[in-house]
Design a protein around this motif. Structure first.
Motif, PDB file in Angstrom:
ATOM      1  N   ALA A 170       8.655   3.677   7.878  1.00  0.00           N
ATOM      2  CA  ALA A 170       8.270   3.914   9.321  1.00  0.00           C
ATOM      3  C   ALA A 170       7.888   3.054  10.367  1.00  0.00           C
ATOM      4  O   ALA A 170       8.300   2.804  11.378  1.00  0.00           O
ATOM      5  CB  ALA A 170       7.024   5.351   9.361  1.00  0.00           C
ATOM      6  N   LEU A 171       6.575   2.270   9.591  1.00  0.00           N
ATOM      7  CA  LEU A 171       6.015   1.339  10.688  1.00  0.00           C
ATOM      8  C   LEU A 171       6.968   0.332  10.763  1.00  0.00           C
ATOM      9  O   LEU A 171       7.199  -0.231  11.974  1.00  0.00           O
ATOM     10  CB  LEU A 171       4.889   0.763   9.951  1.00  0.00           C
TER      11      LEU A 171
ATOM     12  N   THR B   5      -8.055   3.813  12.050  1.00  0.00           N
ATOM     13  CA  THR B   5      -6.584   3.099  12.670  1.00  0.00           C
ATOM     14  C   THR B   5      -6.276   3.378  13.949  1.00  0.00           C
ATOM     15  O   THR B   5      -6.410   4.815  14.014  1.00  0.00           O
ATOM     16  CB  THR B   5      -5.419   3.207  11.763  1.00  0.00           C
TER      17      THR B   5
ATOM     18  N   ALA C 150       1.878  -3.843   5.957  1.00  0.00           N
ATOM     19  CA  ALA C 150       2.389  -2.314   6.092  1.00  0.00           C
ATOM     20  C   ALA C 150       3.725  -2.263   7.117  1.00  0.00           C
ATOM     21  O   ALA C 150       4.413  -1.429   7.277  1.00  0.00           O
ATOM     22  CB  ALA C 150       1.229  -1.767   7.104  1.00  0.00           C
TER      23      ALA C 150
ATOM     24  N   ASP D 230      -6.911   7.482  14.389  1.00  0.00           N
ATOM     25  CA  ASP D 230      -7.481   8.335  13.508  1.00  0.00           C
ATOM     26  C   ASP D 230      -8.863   7.588  12.879  1.00  0.00           C
ATOM     27  O   ASP D 230      -9.191   6.508  13.082  1.00  0.00           O
ATOM     28  CB  ASP D 230      -6.313   8.456  12.261  1.00  0.00           C
TER      29      ASP D 230
ATOM     30  N   ASN E 125       1.093   9.428   8.847  1.00  0.00           N
ATOM     31  CA  ASN E 125       0.181   8.282   8.131  1.00  0.00           C
ATOM     32  C   ASN E 125      -1.174   8.545   8.301  1.00  0.00           C
ATOM     33  O   ASN E 125      -1.850   8.389   7.305  1.00  0.00           O
ATOM     34  CB  ASN E 125       0.566   6.924   8.934  1.00  0.00           C
TER      35      ASN E 125
ATOM     36  N   VAL F  18      -6.684   0.343   6.759  1.00  0.00           N
ATOM     37  CA  VAL F  18      -5.854  -0.901   6.094  1.00  0.00           C
ATOM     38  C   VAL F  18      -6.717  -2.238   5.850  1.00  0.00           C
ATOM     39  O   VAL F  18      -6.908  -2.661   6.928  1.00  0.00           O
ATOM     40  CB  VAL F  18      -4.610  -1.274   6.770  1.00  0.00           C
TER      41      VAL F  18
ATOM     42  N   ALA G 133      -3.863   9.015   5.355  1.00  0.00           N
ATOM     43  CA  ALA G 133      -5.087   8.139   5.447  1.00  0.00           C
ATOM     44  C   ALA G 133      -6.412   8.960   5.081  1.00  0.00           C
ATOM     45  O   ALA G 133      -7.451   8.335   5.389  1.00  0.00           O
ATOM     46  CB  ALA G 133      -4.982   7.247   6.330  1.00  0.00           C
TER      47      ALA G 133
ATOM     48  N   PHE H  92       6.401   8.232   2.044  1.00  0.00           N
ATOM     49  CA  PHE H  92       6.559   7.292   0.667  1.00  0.00           C
ATOM     50  C   PHE H  92       7.588   6.339   0.640  1.00  0.00           C
ATOM     51  O   PHE H  92       7.739   5.700  -0.341  1.00  0.00           O
ATOM     52  CB  PHE H  92       6.787   8.843  -0.477  1.00  0.00           C
ATOM     53  N   ARG H  93       8.345   6.402   1.576  1.00  0.00           N
ATOM     54  CA  ARG H  93       9.457   5.501   1.656  1.00  0.00           C
ATOM     55  C   ARG H  93       8.854   4.017   2.308  1.00  0.00           C
ATOM     56  O   ARG H  93       9.840   3.151   2.251  1.00  0.00           O
ATOM     57  CB  ARG H  93      10.750   5.830   2.398  1.00  0.00           C
ATOM     58  N   GLY H  94       7.874   3.785   2.876  1.00  0.00           N
ATOM     59  CA  GLY H  94       7.500   2.650   3.308  1.00  0.00           C
ATOM     60  C   GLY H  94       8.509   2.081   4.498  1.00  0.00           C
ATOM     61  O   GLY H  94       8.730   1.001   4.732  1.00  0.00           O
TER      62      GLY H  94
ATOM     63  N   THR I 166       4.837   0.192   0.853  1.00  0.00           N
ATOM     64  CA  THR I 166       3.969   1.561   1.041  1.00  0.00           C
ATOM     65  C   THR I 166       2.939   1.594  -0.131  1.00  0.00           C
ATOM     66  O   THR I 166       2.935   0.752  -1.078  1.00  0.00           O
ATOM     67  CB  THR I 166       5.090   2.852   0.700  1.00  0.00           C
ATOM     68  N   SER I 167       1.938   2.175   0.329  1.00  0.00           N
ATOM     69  CA  SER I 167       0.840   2.299  -0.824  1.00  0.00           C
ATOM     70  C   SER I 167       0.935   3.576  -1.501  1.00  0.00           C
ATOM     71  O   SER I 167       0.010   3.990  -2.344  1.00  0.00           O
ATOM     72  CB  SER I 167      -0.583   2.179  -0.207  1.00  0.00           C
ATOM     73  N   LYS I 168       1.950   4.377  -1.205  1.00  0.00           N
ATOM     74  CA  LYS I 168       1.911   5.642  -1.775  1.00  0.00           C
ATOM     75  C   LYS I 168       2.592   5.944  -2.755  1.00  0.00           C
ATOM     76  O   LYS I 168       2.568   7.306  -3.492  1.00  0.00           O
ATOM     77  CB  LYS I 168       2.383   6.887  -0.650  1.00  0.00           C
TER      78      LYS I 168
HETATM   79  P1  ADP Z   1       4.915   5.165   4.207  1.00  0.00           P
HETATM   80  O1  ADP Z   1       3.897   6.182   5.199  1.00  0.00           O
HETATM   81  O2  ADP Z   1       6.171   5.695   3.859  1.00  0.00           O
HETATM   82  O3  ADP Z   1       4.024   4.627   3.067  1.00  0.00           O
HETATM   83  P2  ADP Z   1       4.700   3.759   6.578  1.00  0.00           P
HETATM   84  O4  ADP Z   1       5.700   2.350   7.127  1.00  0.00           O
HETATM   85  O5  ADP Z   1       4.522   4.710   7.311  1.00  0.00           O
HETATM   86  O6  ADP Z   1       5.238   4.141   5.093  1.00  0.00           O
HETATM   87  O7  ADP Z   1       3.390   2.955   6.382  1.00  0.00           O
HETATM   88  C1  ADP Z   1       3.228   1.799   5.223  1.00  0.00           C
HETATM   89  C2  ADP Z   1       1.912   1.729   4.891  1.00  0.00           C
HETATM   90  O8  ADP Z   1       1.032   1.647   5.864  1.00  0.00           O
HETATM   91  C3  ADP Z   1       1.198   3.072   4.131  1.00  0.00           C
HETATM   92  O9  ADP Z   1       1.792   3.244   2.911  1.00  0.00           O
HETATM   93  C4  ADP Z   1      -0.332   2.997   4.187  1.00  0.00           C
HETATM   94  O10 ADP Z   1      -0.709   2.014   3.247  1.00  0.00           O
HETATM   95  C5  ADP Z   1      -0.358   2.195   5.554  1.00  0.00           C
HETATM   96  N1  ADP Z   1      -0.516   2.736   6.823  1.00  0.00           N
HETATM   97  C6  ADP Z   1       0.149   3.086   7.529  1.00  0.00           C
HETATM   98  N2  ADP Z   1      -0.627   4.115   8.702  1.00  0.00           N
HETATM   99  C7  ADP Z   1      -1.920   4.096   8.324  1.00  0.00           C
HETATM  100  C8  ADP Z   1      -3.279   4.605   8.699  1.00  0.00           C
HETATM  101  N3  ADP Z   1      -3.085   5.383   9.905  1.00  0.00           N
HETATM  102  N4  ADP Z   1      -4.174   4.649   8.190  1.00  0.00           N
HETATM  103  C9  ADP Z   1      -3.946   4.013   6.967  1.00  0.00           C
HETATM  104  N5  ADP Z   1      -3.160   3.316   6.460  1.00  0.00           N
HETATM  105  C10 ADP Z   1      -1.941   3.456   6.962  1.00  0.00           C
END
Ligand code: ADP
Ligand code: MG
Length: 586
Positions: free
Chosen positions: A98-99, A142, A71, A58, A33, A63, A37, A94-96, A77-79
Motif C-alpha cells: 500500500a505505502l 504516525t 516501509a 494515529d 495500517n 515506525v 499499528a 500483509f502484502r506490503g 511488511t512487518s506483518k
Molecule cells: P502492509 O500493511 O501490507 O504491511 P503497507 O505498505 O501498508 O503494507 O505498510 C508497510 C509497513 O509500514 C507495515 O507493515 C508497517 O510495518 C509500517 N506501517 C505503515 N503504516 C503504519 C502506521 N500507521 N503505524 C505503524 N506502522 C506502519
C-alpha cells in the motif's frame, strides 16, 4: 511495438492501480495500517474530495527511524514473513504494497515515531522517490499526508469524480471501519468541517447512531448470541421488519474485522427476512462474522474486499440462522395506537377545525411506556464513553397547555413543573419523526403538481439534487433531470404542498452542499430536516388552543421530543423544585 521491459516507474504505477483506485482507497489503506499499528484514536482529514489532500493521524506503535524508508519499498511488511503465515492472517494488511503504491502516484509526507524512541522521523516522497528525510519531534504514532493524488498519472486523474462523490466513498470506508472497531475513536473531517465522530466506547450501537442517525440507530435490533462454543460466531445489528431500504447496499458484512462484499452472505441476511418485508425492499444490517482465520482466505482480491471460505455453506447458515432467530425473538409486535392521555382538565382531543391541525396528526408508531425524566437535556450533553442513545426516559410526561407566549412559545404544565416549548422547533421534531416513519414504510404522502414543472436551479444545486434523486423521490418528491441545470418536478411532499417547489428544492440543495455536508448514509435525514423546517409552524404564527394541544400530544409521542431535528432544544423545563427555590419556598 517490440516487447520491452517496462520502466520501474511505469511498472509501479500499473501495480499501484490495483491498490489505489481513488482517494477512498488511500483512506482505506492508511486506516488499515493505523488499526494494525494498534492505534486507539484515528483522525482522517481530507480536502477537495481527497484529491488534493488526505491525512490520517494515529496514536499507534509508530515506525522506528531505521525502518521508515523501508516501509515504502514494495513488498516490505512487518506483518508476515513466510508463505505459511498467509494461512492465518490476523492483520488487515500483509502484502506490503500500500505505502509503495500510494507514494508512487502522489506526494507523501510520512511522520512517525516509535513509542520507545526519543525522536521521530519525517520522510517526504514524490512519485515514490524519497526527497527528504529528517528527524522530527512528534508524539508516538504516525501521520501520513497524501497530496495531489495521481499528479503524475493524468489518465487516472481524469476518472476521478466530483468532490462530493469522492467524499461519499471516503465516508463509506471510514464508517465501515468505525463499525468494525467500535472500541476505536474515529474522526472524519472534509475541508475543515467535522462530519463524523465515533466515541470509541466499544458500543456498536453508538457507532450506528453516528452513521445512520438516532432514529435508525435506536430502532436496530441486536443480533442474539448463538452457541458460545460455535466456531463461527455472528453478531451485530439488523433492522426490524418495519424498517427497510430500496436496495441491498445497507447490508454491511465483516469477517474477522474486515469488510467484505459477498453476494451469498448478503443473500443469507436478506433471506432471513423471508415474507417479512414488502417486495423489492431490503433490510439494513451490520453483520460481524468471527471465525478461525485459517478457514477464510483473504488473499483472493486486490483490494481484499472478497474472501473465500473453506466451508461457505456453514457461514451462510450461521448468518441466516442468527438473523432469523433475532427477528423472531426480538422484533417488536406490530405497534398499536397509543391510548389517549387522560389529563384532568385536558380540552377535547377531536378538533379538526383547521388544516394546520391535520398536519400535526398522524404519528402513531411509538408505544407508550415512558419512564418520566424531568431535567432538560441539552443535545450535546454526552460525555465521551457515554451512550448517545435516546431511551424511553427521553419521552415527555403528559402536559397541559396553559397558553401561547409571545406568539412563539407554548406554556404548558406537567406533573413536574412548567414547560416553555418553542412552537417551531417542536413542530419540526413532530413532522420529522412522522416523515421518517412514513419513509420507512415507503408511504410518504406526496402532492402531485397540476402540471409537471421545470425548476431551474444553480448548476451546483442541480447536480447535488440529481445525485440524491433516489433519496428525494423516496421522501415524496417526483423529480427527474430535465437537461442543463433544470429538474422536472411532478410532485412534492404533501407536507410542503403549499410552498413553491423551487424554494423547497433550493433549501434542500443548500443543506446538502454547505457546511455540515452530510455523510452519504444520512442524506435522507438532511432532506427530511429541510422539508420539515419549511413545513413547520413559524414563530410569530398565532396558534389556536386546539392546535397547541394537538402539537403537544404529538410531541409526547416522539422518541426524542426534547430536541429539534437540528439538535437545538425544543423546550425549557422549570421543575417544581426549581420554582419553589426561586420563590424562596424550598
Ligand atoms: P502492509 O500493511 O501490507 O504491511 P503497507 O505498505 O501498508 O503494507 O505498510 C508497510 C509497513 O509500514 C507495515 O507493515 C508497517 O510495518 C509500517 N506501517 C505503515 N503504516 C503504519 C502506521 N500507521 N503505524 C505503524 N506502522 C506502519
Ligand atoms: Mg497496509
Amino acid at each position: 511495438m517490440p516487447i520491452r521491459v517496462l520502466s520501474e516507474q511505469v511498472a509501479s504505477q500499473i501495480a499501484a492501480g490495483e491498490v489505489v483506485e481513488r482517494p477512498a482507497s488511500v483512506v482505506k489503506e492508511l486506516v488499515e495500517n493505523s488499526i494494525d499499528a494498534g492505534a486507539s484514536n484515528l483522525r482522517v482529514e481530507t480536502r477537495g474530495g481527497g484529491k488534493e489532500f488526505i491525512r490520517v493521524t494515529d496514536d499507534g506503535c509508530g515506525v522506528p527511524a531505521a525502518e521508515a524508508e523501508m516501509a515504502f519499498q514494495r513488498h516490505s511488511t512487518s506483518k508476515l514473513s513466510t508463505a505459511d503465515d498467509l494461512s492465518h492472517i490476523t492483520t488487515l494488511g500483509f502484502r506490503g504494497e500500500a505505502l509503495a503504491s500510494i507514494a508512487s502516484v502522489s506526494r507523501v509526507t510520512f511522520v512517525t515515531r516509535a513509542a520507545d524512541e526519543p525522536m521521530g522521523t519525517l520522510l517526504r516522497l514524490e512519485g515514490g522517490k524519497v526527497i527528504t528525510q529528517q528527524e522530527n519531534g512528534r508524539p508516538p504514532g504516525t501521520a501520513v499526508t497524501v497530496e495531489n493524488l495521481f499528479f503524475n498519472v493524468p489518465a487516472r486523474r481524469k476518472f476521478l469524480r466530483a468532490d462530493r462523490t469522492e467524499r461519499g466513498h471516503i465516508d463509506g470506508w471510514l464508517t465501515r471501519y468505525a463499525m468494525a472497531y467500535p472500541e476505536l475513536g474515529f474522526t472524519l473531517s472534509h475541508d475543515g468541517k467535522a462530519v463524523f465522530q465515533s466515541l470509541g466506547n466499544g458500543k456498536l450501537r453508538d457507532v450506528l447512531v453516528a452513521v445512520y442517525g438516532l432514529e435508525v440507530g435506536a430502532a436496530l435490533l441486536e443480533i442474539l448470541p448463538g452457541e458460545p462454543e460455535a466456531s463461527i460466531r455472528v453478531s451485530g445489528f439488523v433492522s426490524p421488519p418495519s424498517l427497510h431500504r430500496a436496495n441491498r447496499s445497507y447490508i454491511t458484512l465483516f469477517v474477522n474485522g474486515r469488510w467484505v462484499q459477498d453476494a451469498r452472505l448478503t443473500y443469507a441476511a436478506f433471506q432471513a427476512y423471508h415474507t417479512l418485508l414488502p417486495g423489492g425492499r431490503y433490510p439494513l444490517a451490520v453483520v460481524m462474522v468471527q471465525m478461525p482465520p485459517e478457514e477464510v482466505d483473504v488473499n483472493v482480491h486486490p483490494a481484499k474486499a472478497e474472501v473465500r471460505f473453506s466451508d461457505g455453506d456453514a457461514v451462510f447458515r450461521a448468518v441466516q440462522r442468527a438473523v432469523r432467530h433475532t427477528l423472531m425473538e426480538r422484533s417488536p409486535v406490530p405497534l398499536a395506537a397509543r391510548p389517549p392521555i387522560s389529563w384532568p382538565s385536558a380540552a377535547p382531543t377531536t378538533s379538526r377545525r383547521e388544516e394546520r391541525i391535520e398536519r400535526l396528526t398522524g404519528l402513531r408508531s411509538q408505544p407508550a411506556g415512558e419512564q418520566l425524566r424531568f431535567e432538560p437535556r441539552p443535545a450535546e450533553a454526552t460525555e465521551p464513553g457515554e451512550s448517545v442513545l435516546a431511551t424511553s426516559a427521553d419521552r415527555l410526561p403528559p402536559l397541559r397547555v396553559v397558553g401561547q407566549l409571545g406568539v412563539t412559545y407554548i406554556v404548558a404544565e406537567g406533573p413536574q413543573g412548567m414547560y416553555l416549548i418553542d412552537q417551531h422547533a417542536a413542530h419540526e421534531r413532530v413532522l420529522f419523526e412522522k416523515l421518517l416513519a412514513e419513509r420507512e414504510r415507503a408511504a410518504v404522502a406526496s402532492q402531485s403538481l397540476l402540471e409537471p414543472q421545470p425548476v431551474e436551479l444553480s448548476p451546483e444545486a442541480t447536480s447535488v439534487l440529481e445525485e440524491y434523486l433516489e433519496s428525494l423521490n423516496g421522501l415524496g418528491f417526483q423529480a427527474e433531470p430535465f437537461g442543463g441545470a433544470t429538474l422536472l418536478v411532478r410532485a412534492i411532499p404533501a407536507l410542503v404542498a403549499g410552498e413553491h417547489p423551487r424554494e423547497v428544492l433550493e433549501d434542500i440543495a443548500a443543506a446538502l452542499m454547505t457546511g455540515d455536508a452530510p455523510l452519504s448514509t444520512r442524506v435522507e435525514e438532511s432532506i427530511a430536516r429541510s422539508v420539515c423546517k419549511q413545513a413547520a409552524i413559524k414563530a410569530g404564527q398565532v396558534m389556536a388552543r386546539e392546535e397547541m394541544e394537538e402539537l403537544i400530544r404529538e410531541l409526547e409521542r416522539c422518541a426524542s421530543p426534547r430536541t429539534c431535528p437540528h439538535g437545538r432544544p425544543t423546550m425549557i423545563h422549570l421543575s417544581v423544585e426549581q420554582l419553589a427555590r426561586e420563590f424562596g419556598r424550598g
